[in-house]
Scaffold this motif. Structure first.
Motif, PDB file in Angstrom:
ATOM      1  N   ARG A 117       0.846  -1.205   0.000  1.00 59.27           N
ATOM      2  CA  ARG A 117       0.000   0.000   0.000  1.00 59.27           C
ATOM      3  C   ARG A 117       0.878   1.250   0.000  1.00 59.27           C
ATOM      4  O   ARG A 117       0.624   2.196  -0.739  1.00 59.27           O
ATOM      5  CB  ARG A 117      -0.938   0.002   1.202  1.00 59.27           C
ATOM      6  CG  ARG A 117      -1.835   1.234   1.271  1.00 59.27           C
ATOM      7  CD  ARG A 117      -2.752   1.200   2.478  1.00 59.27           C
ATOM      8  NE  ARG A 117      -3.646   0.070   2.440  1.00 59.27           N
ATOM      9  CZ  ARG A 117      -4.728  -0.012   1.683  1.00 59.27           C
ATOM     10  NH1 ARG A 117      -5.042   0.980   0.891  1.00 59.27           N
ATOM     11  NH2 ARG A 117      -5.505  -1.068   1.717  1.00 59.27           N
ATOM     12  N   GLN A 118       1.943   1.267   0.815  1.00 53.34           N
ATOM     13  CA  GLN A 118       2.854   2.411   0.845  1.00 53.34           C
ATOM     14  C   GLN A 118       3.531   2.591  -0.510  1.00 53.34           C
ATOM     15  O   GLN A 118       3.635   3.705  -1.013  1.00 53.34           O
ATOM     16  CB  GLN A 118       3.924   2.221   1.919  1.00 53.34           C
ATOM     17  CG  GLN A 118       3.416   2.334   3.327  1.00 53.34           C
ATOM     18  CD  GLN A 118       4.501   2.014   4.339  1.00 53.34           C
ATOM     19  OE1 GLN A 118       5.474   1.328   4.049  1.00 53.34           O
ATOM     20  NE2 GLN A 118       4.329   2.522   5.551  1.00 53.34           N
ATOM     21  N   TYR A 119       4.013   1.499  -1.061  1.00 52.29           N
ATOM     22  CA  TYR A 119       4.683   1.535  -2.362  1.00 52.29           C
ATOM     23  C   TYR A 119       3.749   2.126  -3.412  1.00 52.29           C
ATOM     24  O   TYR A 119       4.116   3.026  -4.164  1.00 52.29           O
ATOM     25  CB  TYR A 119       5.107   0.111  -2.751  1.00 52.29           C
ATOM     26  CG  TYR A 119       5.662  -0.013  -4.146  1.00 52.29           C
ATOM     27  CD1 TYR A 119       7.008   0.185  -4.398  1.00 52.29           C
ATOM     28  CD2 TYR A 119       4.839  -0.324  -5.222  1.00 52.29           C
ATOM     29  CE1 TYR A 119       7.527   0.077  -5.676  1.00 52.29           C
ATOM     30  CE2 TYR A 119       5.350  -0.440  -6.507  1.00 52.29           C
ATOM     31  CZ  TYR A 119       6.682  -0.241  -6.726  1.00 52.29           C
ATOM     32  OH  TYR A 119       7.185  -0.345  -7.988  1.00 52.29           O
ATOM     33  N   ILE A 120       2.535   1.641  -3.442  1.00 52.12           N
ATOM     34  CA  ILE A 120       1.553   2.079  -4.439  1.00 52.12           C
ATOM     35  C   ILE A 120       1.132   3.523  -4.187  1.00 52.12           C
ATOM     36  O   ILE A 120       1.027   4.322  -5.120  1.00 52.12           O
ATOM     37  CB  ILE A 120       0.336   1.137  -4.436  1.00 52.12           C
ATOM     38  CG1 ILE A 120       0.753  -0.263  -4.921  1.00 52.12           C
ATOM     39  CG2 ILE A 120      -0.804   1.689  -5.284  1.00 52.12           C
ATOM     40  CD1 ILE A 120      -0.260  -1.365  -4.610  1.00 52.12           C
ATOM     41  N   TYR A 174      15.333  -7.221  -9.015  1.00 49.89           N
ATOM     42  CA  TYR A 174      14.279  -8.218  -9.204  1.00 49.89           C
ATOM     43  C   TYR A 174      12.947  -7.552  -9.532  1.00 49.89           C
ATOM     44  O   TYR A 174      12.240  -7.965 -10.445  1.00 49.89           O
ATOM     45  CB  TYR A 174      14.143  -9.098  -7.955  1.00 49.89           C
ATOM     46  CG  TYR A 174      13.090 -10.155  -8.118  1.00 49.89           C
ATOM     47  CD1 TYR A 174      13.393 -11.362  -8.738  1.00 49.89           C
ATOM     48  CD2 TYR A 174      11.781  -9.938  -7.707  1.00 49.89           C
ATOM     49  CE1 TYR A 174      12.420 -12.330  -8.921  1.00 49.89           C
ATOM     50  CE2 TYR A 174      10.807 -10.897  -7.889  1.00 49.89           C
ATOM     51  CZ  TYR A 174      11.139 -12.097  -8.497  1.00 49.89           C
ATOM     52  OH  TYR A 174      10.158 -13.039  -8.686  1.00 49.89           O
ATOM     53  N   VAL A 175      12.610  -6.506  -8.787  1.00 49.72           N
ATOM     54  CA  VAL A 175      11.342  -5.805  -9.005  1.00 49.72           C
ATOM     55  C   VAL A 175      11.262  -5.262 -10.432  1.00 49.72           C
ATOM     56  O   VAL A 175      10.228  -5.375 -11.100  1.00 49.72           O
ATOM     57  CB  VAL A 175      11.137  -4.663  -7.979  1.00 49.72           C
ATOM     58  CG1 VAL A 175       9.951  -3.792  -8.351  1.00 49.72           C
ATOM     59  CG2 VAL A 175      10.955  -5.240  -6.579  1.00 49.72           C
ATOM     60  N   LEU A 176      12.366  -4.690 -10.914  1.00 50.62           N
ATOM     61  CA  LEU A 176      12.381  -4.113 -12.259  1.00 50.62           C
ATOM     62  C   LEU A 176      12.629  -5.141 -13.357  1.00 50.62           C
ATOM     63  O   LEU A 176      12.497  -4.836 -14.539  1.00 50.62           O
ATOM     64  CB  LEU A 176      13.436  -3.007 -12.347  1.00 50.62           C
ATOM     65  CG  LEU A 176      13.187  -1.776 -11.486  1.00 50.62           C
ATOM     66  CD1 LEU A 176      14.312  -0.774 -11.671  1.00 50.62           C
ATOM     67  CD2 LEU A 176      11.841  -1.148 -11.777  1.00 50.62           C
ATOM     68  N   VAL A 185       4.886  -7.176  -9.284  1.00 54.73           N
ATOM     69  CA  VAL A 185       3.507  -7.130  -9.778  1.00 54.73           C
ATOM     70  C   VAL A 185       2.928  -5.732  -9.566  1.00 54.73           C
ATOM     71  O   VAL A 185       2.280  -5.169 -10.453  1.00 54.73           O
ATOM     72  CB  VAL A 185       2.635  -8.203  -9.090  1.00 54.73           C
ATOM     73  CG1 VAL A 185       1.163  -8.029  -9.449  1.00 54.73           C
ATOM     74  CG2 VAL A 185       3.112  -9.610  -9.466  1.00 54.73           C
ATOM     75  N   ALA A 186       3.189  -5.145  -8.390  1.00 54.44           N
ATOM     76  CA  ALA A 186       2.703  -3.797  -8.099  1.00 54.44           C
ATOM     77  C   ALA A 186       3.279  -2.797  -9.091  1.00 54.44           C
ATOM     78  O   ALA A 186       2.573  -1.901  -9.581  1.00 54.44           O
ATOM     79  CB  ALA A 186       3.049  -3.400  -6.665  1.00 54.44           C
ATOM     80  N   TYR A 187       4.559  -2.935  -9.391  1.00 48.40           N
ATOM     81  CA  TYR A 187       5.223  -2.062 -10.367  1.00 48.40           C
ATOM     82  C   TYR A 187       4.484  -2.113 -11.701  1.00 48.40           C
ATOM     83  O   TYR A 187       4.205  -1.081 -12.317  1.00 48.40           O
ATOM     84  CB  TYR A 187       6.680  -2.514 -10.509  1.00 48.40           C
ATOM     85  CG  TYR A 187       7.447  -1.887 -11.639  1.00 48.40           C
ATOM     86  CD1 TYR A 187       7.862  -0.564 -11.569  1.00 48.40           C
ATOM     87  CD2 TYR A 187       7.781  -2.626 -12.770  1.00 48.40           C
ATOM     88  CE1 TYR A 187       8.590   0.010 -12.603  1.00 48.40           C
ATOM     89  CE2 TYR A 187       8.511  -2.064 -13.809  1.00 48.40           C
ATOM     90  CZ  TYR A 187       8.901  -0.747 -13.717  1.00 48.40           C
ATOM     91  OH  TYR A 187       9.619  -0.174 -14.737  1.00 48.40           O
ATOM     92  N   ARG A 188       4.147  -3.308 -12.124  1.00 47.35           N
ATOM     93  CA  ARG A 188       3.435  -3.458 -13.397  1.00 47.35           C
ATOM     94  C   ARG A 188       2.009  -2.927 -13.315  1.00 47.35           C
ATOM     95  O   ARG A 188       1.525  -2.304 -14.265  1.00 47.35           O
ATOM     96  CB  ARG A 188       3.447  -4.918 -13.826  1.00 47.35           C
ATOM     97  CG  ARG A 188       4.833  -5.357 -14.232  1.00 47.35           C
ATOM     98  CD  ARG A 188       4.871  -6.783 -14.666  1.00 47.35           C
ATOM     99  NE  ARG A 188       6.202  -7.115 -15.152  1.00 47.35           N
ATOM    100  CZ  ARG A 188       6.676  -8.325 -15.198  1.00 47.35           C
ATOM    101  NH1 ARG A 188       5.938  -9.342 -14.818  1.00 47.35           N
ATOM    102  NH2 ARG A 188       7.893  -8.541 -15.648  1.00 47.35           N
ATOM    103  N   CYS A 189       1.341  -3.148 -12.198  1.00 43.45           N
ATOM    104  CA  CYS A 189      -0.025  -2.627 -12.037  1.00 43.45           C
ATOM    105  C   CYS A 189      -0.035  -1.104 -11.997  1.00 43.45           C
ATOM    106  O   CYS A 189      -0.930  -0.463 -12.558  1.00 43.45           O
ATOM    107  CB  CYS A 189      -0.669  -3.199 -10.774  1.00 43.45           C
ATOM    108  SG  CYS A 189      -1.065  -4.959 -10.868  1.00 43.45           S
TER     109      CYS A 189
END
Length: 172
Positions: free
Chosen positions: A26-29, A139-141, A69-73
Motif C-alpha cells: 500500500r505504501q509503495y503504491i 528483481y522488481v524491475l 507485480v505492483a510495479y506493473r499494475c
C-alpha cells in the motif's frame, strides 16, 4: 475432499501474505498513484497473486514478486490515466497544464522527480523510499543487479543536475 483442503490451505496462505505484505505494498503504491487509485491497484496485485498462487514461491522472495507485480499494475494505471487525460483534453479542446512550481524543499524534490524520466523516478523510489537493496530492486524491475546499480547511479546524477537547475531558478 482433497480440493477443499487445498483451497483452505491456499486461502490461509493468501490471507497471511495480505496481512504481511499488504501494508508495505500500500505504501509503495500510494507513493506512485493518486489516493483514489491505491486500493484498486492493491486489489489488482492480490488478484494476480490469487491467480498465480500455485506457481509462486511462498517464501521471502514473495515480497519482491509482489513488488514487481505492483510495479506493473502501477504502470497500467499510469497508461490508463494518460489515455483518459488525453481523451479529456481532446474532447475539451484545451492543452494540459504543467505542474505548479514551488519554493519549499519537499515540493522542489517533487518538482525534480516529475522532471525525471519514469525509469529514473522508479529506481530512485525503490532505492530511497522503499529501501530495497540492489538485488531486490533489480528483481522488481526485472533487470540484472549490475544494470540496476548502473541505472541508479545515472538516476542519482540526473537528479542532482536537475535539482541544481531548479534550485537556481527558484533562487533567482
Amino acid at each position: 475432499m482433497r480440493d477443499s483442503t487445498n483451497h483452505q490451505h491456499d486461502e490461509a496462505m493468501f490471507r497471511r501474505a495480505y496481512e504481511r505484505y499488504g501494508p508495505r505494498l500500500r505504501q509503495y503504491i500510494a507513493r506512485r498513484v493518486a489516493a483514489d487509485d491505491v486500493d484498486d491497484v492493491l486489489e489488482d496485485v492480490f488478484v494476480v497473486l490469487w491467480r498465480k498462487r500455485t506457481s509462486v514461491q511462498w517464501d521471502k522472495s514473495l515480497e519482491w514478486w509482489l513488488l514487481r507485480v505492483a510495479y506493473r499494475c502501477v504502470g497500467g494505471t499510469y497508461r490508463s490515466k494518460r489515455r483518459r487525460d488525453a481523451l479529456t483534453a481532446r474532447i475539451a479542446g484545451v492543452r494540459q497544464l504543467g505542474e505548479d512550481e514551488s519554493e519549499t524543499a519537499s515540493e522542489l524534490v517533487w518538482g525534480v522527480l516529475l522532471r525525471l524520466e519514469k525509469k529514473d523516478r522508479e529506481v530512485l523510489q525503490l532505492s530511497v523510499w522503499d529501501e530495497l537493496s540492489a538485488r531486490e530492486g533489480a528483481y522488481v524491475l526485472g533487470v540484472s543487479q549490475a544494470a540496476y546499480e548502473k541505472r541508479l547511479g545515472r538516476a542519482k546524477q540526473r537528479f542532482r543536475e536537475t535539482f541544481d537547475q531548479l534550485s537556481e531558478m527558484t533562487d533567482a
